[in-house]
Design a protein around this motif. Structure first.
Motif, PDB file in Angstrom:
ATOM      1  N   ARG A  76      -7.828   2.160   1.842  1.00  0.00           N
ATOM      2  CA  ARG A  76      -6.814   3.432   1.842  1.00  0.00           C
ATOM      3  C   ARG A  76      -8.006   4.779   1.816  1.00  0.00           C
ATOM      4  NH1 ARG A  76      -3.043   3.966   3.456  1.00  0.00           N
ATOM      5  NH2 ARG A  76      -2.110   4.503   1.477  1.00  0.00           N
ATOM      6  N   MET A 118      -0.209  -2.829   3.379  1.00  0.00           N
ATOM      7  CA  MET A 118      -1.271  -3.724   3.958  1.00  0.00           C
ATOM      8  C   MET A 118      -2.042  -4.433   2.661  1.00  0.00           C
ATOM      9  SD  MET A 118      -0.054  -3.472   6.714  1.00  0.00           S
ATOM     10  CE  MET A 118      -1.182  -4.446   7.534  1.00  0.00           C
ATOM     11  N   ASP A 164      -5.969  -8.645   9.113  1.00  0.00           N
ATOM     12  CA  ASP A 164      -4.983  -8.013   8.828  1.00  0.00           C
ATOM     13  C   ASP A 164      -3.741  -8.767   8.443  1.00  0.00           C
ATOM     14  OD1 ASP A 164      -4.421  -5.282   9.316  1.00  0.00           O
ATOM     15  OD2 ASP A 164      -3.884  -5.084  11.312  1.00  0.00           O
ATOM     16  N   ASP A 169      -2.414   4.182  11.330  1.00  0.00           N
ATOM     17  CA  ASP A 169      -3.933   3.706  11.354  1.00  0.00           C
ATOM     18  C   ASP A 169      -3.689   3.599   9.390  1.00  0.00           C
ATOM     19  OD1 ASP A 169      -6.477   3.378   9.473  1.00  0.00           O
ATOM     20  OD2 ASP A 169      -7.335   5.906  10.804  1.00  0.00           O
ATOM     21  N   SER A 170      -4.657   2.747   9.226  1.00  0.00           N
ATOM     22  CA  SER A 170      -3.387   1.927   8.343  1.00  0.00           C
ATOM     23  C   SER A 170      -4.124   2.763   6.931  1.00  0.00           C
ATOM     24  CB  SER A 170      -4.264   0.192   8.078  1.00  0.00           C
ATOM     25  OG  SER A 170      -5.740   0.255   8.082  1.00  0.00           O
ATOM     26  N   GLU A 171      -5.056   3.775   6.727  1.00  0.00           N
ATOM     27  CA  GLU A 171      -5.620   3.700   5.794  1.00  0.00           C
ATOM     28  C   GLU A 171      -5.159   5.592   5.555  1.00  0.00           C
ATOM     29  OE1 GLU A 171      -9.536   4.494   6.162  1.00  0.00           O
ATOM     30  OE2 GLU A 171     -10.910   2.964   6.480  1.00  0.00           O
ATOM     31  N   THR A 176       5.870   1.609   8.933  1.00  0.00           N
ATOM     32  CA  THR A 176       5.621  -0.569   9.796  1.00  0.00           C
ATOM     33  C   THR A 176       5.849  -0.352  10.921  1.00  0.00           C
ATOM     34  OG1 THR A 176       8.131  -0.818   9.502  1.00  0.00           O
ATOM     35  CG2 THR A 176       6.868  -1.348   8.300  1.00  0.00           C
ATOM     36  N   LYS A 232       0.908   1.593  16.044  1.00  0.00           N
ATOM     37  CA  LYS A 232       0.752   1.432  14.320  1.00  0.00           C
ATOM     38  C   LYS A 232       0.064   3.068  14.297  1.00  0.00           C
ATOM     39  CE  LYS A 232       0.244  -3.049  14.310  1.00  0.00           C
ATOM     40  NZ  LYS A 232      -0.993  -4.679  14.290  1.00  0.00           N
ATOM     41  N   ILE A 247       2.382   2.145   3.837  1.00  0.00           N
ATOM     42  CA  ILE A 247       2.546   3.125   5.577  1.00  0.00           C
ATOM     43  C   ILE A 247       4.155   2.642   6.501  1.00  0.00           C
ATOM     44  CG2 ILE A 247       0.456   3.248   5.281  1.00  0.00           C
ATOM     45  CD1 ILE A 247       0.192   0.669   7.224  1.00  0.00           C
ATOM     46  N   ILE A 250       0.239  -8.291   5.824  1.00  0.00           N
ATOM     47  CA  ILE A 250       1.234  -6.888   5.414  1.00  0.00           C
ATOM     48  C   ILE A 250       1.355  -8.522   3.728  1.00  0.00           C
ATOM     49  CG2 ILE A 250       3.958  -6.578   5.081  1.00  0.00           C
ATOM     50  CD1 ILE A 250       4.486  -6.143   8.021  1.00  0.00           C
TER      51      ILE A 250
END
Length: 756
Positions: free
Chosen positions: A222, A742, A728, A285-287, A265, A283, A263, A730
């Motif tokens: 993150r 995440m 990866d 970026d998960s960060e 979805t 998607k 973040i 949720i």
């Protein structure tokens, strides 16, 4: 080494010294002389400590060893938490199946430890040494001896609520030893951990203990999210190893965190949007961080306790515990919500944001007096626990807003909360802080309760277990709401008497095994969870209305427990049904709300903990459950639509957990895994899931690994790797399905353990 009587020990030691000093005299006495000495019998048994396995609960209300307790109880000991490098309560609870975490409703991210257990919300059933622990806080384990998870309706144990059980945290207290244990850790995301556990004997019967904690660092995977905390927990004890013992202890924790709103979805499996362009979007970026640099979370927690114990004899003990505690949570967080696609170019897409505030104070004042006794009645052995509990619990929540409005003639300008670029958000966007509106809810619940538990041993094989709790409560709420841009004061109160009970029958086919059948109930009156009462209204779906009957939970459990491998390994198996009745539900024929709804949970749970050999430790559990809501309807007046809920959100059918370690000389290797099956978000009957955004959280596996090397008697090096295969997944999803948090990606922590 277990010694039945301290007094016997001293006399036997004296006799041994005499025998050694005067061998021709001590035991060459005549029978008459030996009769004059009249040494009492001393029974000494030797037992090897099993690091993961506990034989008895620290809760005096559970009168029997865990093997003979007719309910599901899991004890998570500090030794296993230390191996895992667990820092928080939520990390500790990963060791028990049937528990899942929650994120919150739409724009409101849940604060602190928020979880479901066996289909019911359980965060308000967290206790410290048997006293309810309030507050929207994330609890640290640095000052915990062990975590005890009691499953099943437990109203007779802890009072109101407790539909699916409770969590009891056992504090570290002084012992008559001189020990120092410290850890120094550094890990990925620039995380650092420092802890110290210092126990010092002050005299023959007194000791001091100090536990310290300091944690700091970013959050793996993150941007901009970090956590910082420290804790101090001093304690002192007098009269240790005597008939009267006094403990004075406290705990003080400070946290300064950057909260995480998650973040969007979009692009995830199950995402849906009526806009075809957004529905096909990729998607993020998960960060990505969608908040502002000014987002913060500051938590203060203080707790002071005094405990006195007195043994009248080996069979009668009196205890008194007094506690004052207070916590504050001051938080400003930015959460994500709706998506916007002004053009067909994804780089122009935006996401709406909401500024959220938690401004909550909790305070508790409690006094508990309990008595433990063992005695015979008509030749039958009884083991009894009884007590009196007096408690005051308070919670104050202050209201904030961001919109332009005039309240009582005072104008408030709108707080700027611009949308963020969906794929390239900036943490430097100018987001205003919500303003205090003057709205608040100030609630208090006062409780006086009497309880008694007894185990009656009919013979060596059969025992009856039962308990009852009589509780009087009074909940009062003072509030100010903002309605039509005006402050509207309100007040409400609810009082009543609750009677909760449990009963069980236990059969021991062998000394190391038991089979049991038990029944228990719990009662949940309005306002018992959040100290917030609403005015009674027939058209309201609120379960907090004044005048409602308490919800009642009934729990039936059939189980068996076995101590195997010379009592080093505990195996448990239980099947249960839990049913919560009198939930508020809409009656379409009468066009009003009644207490007709039910929630039913059927399940089976298997547990294993202890040693497979002297060098091989294991803790494992698997739980299967089926949740169902019955006659649970809601009505939306704006659309006239009545819908029926048939399942329970965030309640997976299958959960499993495993942790094991094996020692090879100075090297210890360990690891574990946890599995959570699909968790439903949409539980409405007849709903086309293809038109629902994120109708569920997909199932996932996560594996961890550990390696430790003992350098010498004082130094141990330990490496923990989390999410070993970089799964990866949720971890939590909000109730609206628009945002997710995440799971932590692959990460690691290297720790040096020092013991003296």
């Amino acid at each position: 080494m277990t010694i039945r009587s301290r007094k016997h020990q001293k006399v036997s030691h004296l006799a041994a010294l005499i025998a050694a000093a005067i061998p021709g005299m001590a035991f060459a006495q005549t029978e008459e002389a030996q009769g004059e000495l009249n040494l009492p019998e001393m029974v000494v048994t030797s037992k090897t400590e099993v690091p993961y396995k506990a034989d008895k609960s620290a809760n005096s209300k559970l009168t029997q060893p865990l093997l003979d307790t007719p309910k599901t109880v899991q004890v998570i000991k500090k030794e296993m938490l230390r191996e895992q490098g667990a820092n928080s309560l939520m990390e500790a609870l990963r060791n028990t199946p049937g528990i899942t975490m929650q994120l919150g409703e739409n724009g409101n991210t849940s604060a602190g430890d928020t979880f479901m257990m066996r289909g019911f919300s359980t965060q308000n059933s967290t206790f410290v040494d048997g006293v309810r622990d309030l507050g929207a806080v994330s609890r640290d384990v640095f000052n915990l001896e062990q975590v005890e998870v009691v499953k099943g309706a437990a109203g007779s144990d802890i009072g109101r609520g407790a539909s699916s059980g409770y969590i009891n945290l056992i504090s570290k207290l002084p012992t008559l030893t001189d020990e120092v244990f410290a850890t120094i850790g550094y890990g990925t995301a620039d995380k650092s951990n420092l802890t110290a556990d210092i126990n010092q004997q002050l005299g023959d019967n007194s000791a001091f203990r100090l536990n310290l904690m300091r944690r700091d660092g970013d959050v793996d995977g993150r941007d901009y999210v970090d956590n910082s905390s420290y804790g101090v927990a001093p304690s002192i004890a007098f009269g240790l190893d005597t008939d009267t013992r006094l403990y004075l202890y406290s705990q003080h924790v400070r946290q300064d965190n950057t909260p995480d709103g998650g973040i969007p979805t979009i692009g995830m499996h199950g995402f849906y949007n009526a806009d075809a362009g957004l529905d096909a979007g990729g998607k993020v970026d998960s960060e990505n961080y969608y908040g502002a640099k000014g987002d913060y979370e500051r938590i203060d927690g203080d707790m002071f306790s005094i405990k006195v114990e007195h043994d009248f004899n080996d069979a009668l003990t009196l205890r008194n515990l007094s506690r004052w505690g207070r916590s504050n949570n001051d938080r400003v967080l930015t959460g994500v919500n709706g998506l916007n696609a002004p053009t067909a170019t994804p780089s122009t897409w935006t996401v709406d944001r909401r500024r959220q505030v938690v401004d909550q104070e909790n305070e508790i004042l409690a006094n508990q007096t309990s008595l433990s006794a063992a005695f015979d009645t008509f030749g039958l052995r009884n083991e009894l626990a009884a007590g009196l509990e007096l408690m005051s619990e308070k919670q104050l929540n202050r209201g904030y807003d961001v919109k332009a409005q005039t309240i009582d003639g005072v104008p408030y300008t709108a707080v700027p909360v611009p949308p963020a670029n969906l794929y390239d958000p900036s943490a430097h966007d100018g987001l205003g802080d919500p303003y205090k509106t003057g709205a608040y809810s100030d609630g208090e619940t006062k409780t006086a309760a009497l309880y008694v538990f007894d185990t009656l041993h009919l013979n060596q094989q059969w025992a009856l277990n039962g308990g009852v709790r009589f509780e009087h409560y009074r909940t009062e709420t003072d509030s100010v709401a903002i309605t039509d841009e005006a402050r509207v004061p309100g007040s409400a109160y609810e009082s009543g008497d609750l009677t909760s009970w449990n009963a069980g029958v236990l059969f021991k086919p062998a000394e190391n095994g038991s089979i049991y059948l038990s029944y228990a109930n719990s009662l949940t009156p309005p306002g018992s969870g959040n100290f917030n009462l609403a005015a009674s209204a027939a058209d309201s779906s609120s379960n907090e209305q004044v005048g409602l009957d308490p919800q009642e939970t009934e729990h039936v459990e059939l189980g068996t427990k076995w101590d195997l491998l010379d009592k080093r390994l505990a195996l448990t198996l239980a099947a249960y049904r839990t049913e919560n009745d009198k939930q508020v539900s809409y009656d379409a024929f009468a066009a009003r709300y009644f207490q007709e709804g039910k929630t039913r949970v059927d399940g089976v749970e298997l547990g294993l903990v202890g040693q497979l050999s002297n060098f091989w430790q294991v803790s494992a559990g698997i739980a299967h459950m089926k949740t169902k809501q019955i006659d649970q309807l809601s009505h939306r007046a704006s659309t006239g639509v009545t819908s029926e809920n048939t399942g329970v959100r965030w309640s997976p059918d299958l959960t499993a957990t495993l942790w094991t370690s094996y020692t090879l000389g100075d090297l210890t290797l360990g690891g574990g895994a946890r599995y959570v099956s699909e968790q439903d978000r949409v539980v409405t009957s007849g709903t086309d899931l293809s038109t629902q955004n994120m109708p569920s959280i997909p199932s996932y596996w996560v594996a961890d690994a550990m390696a430790a090397y003992r350098v010498n008697d004082n130094v141990n090096l330990r490496l923990n790797v989390y999410n070993l295969f970089d799964e990866d997944y949720i971890e939590t999803l909000n109730n609206g399905g628009s945002r997710a948090r995440m799971g932590t990606p692959r990460s690691a922590m290297l720790t040096t353990e020092l013991s003296f």
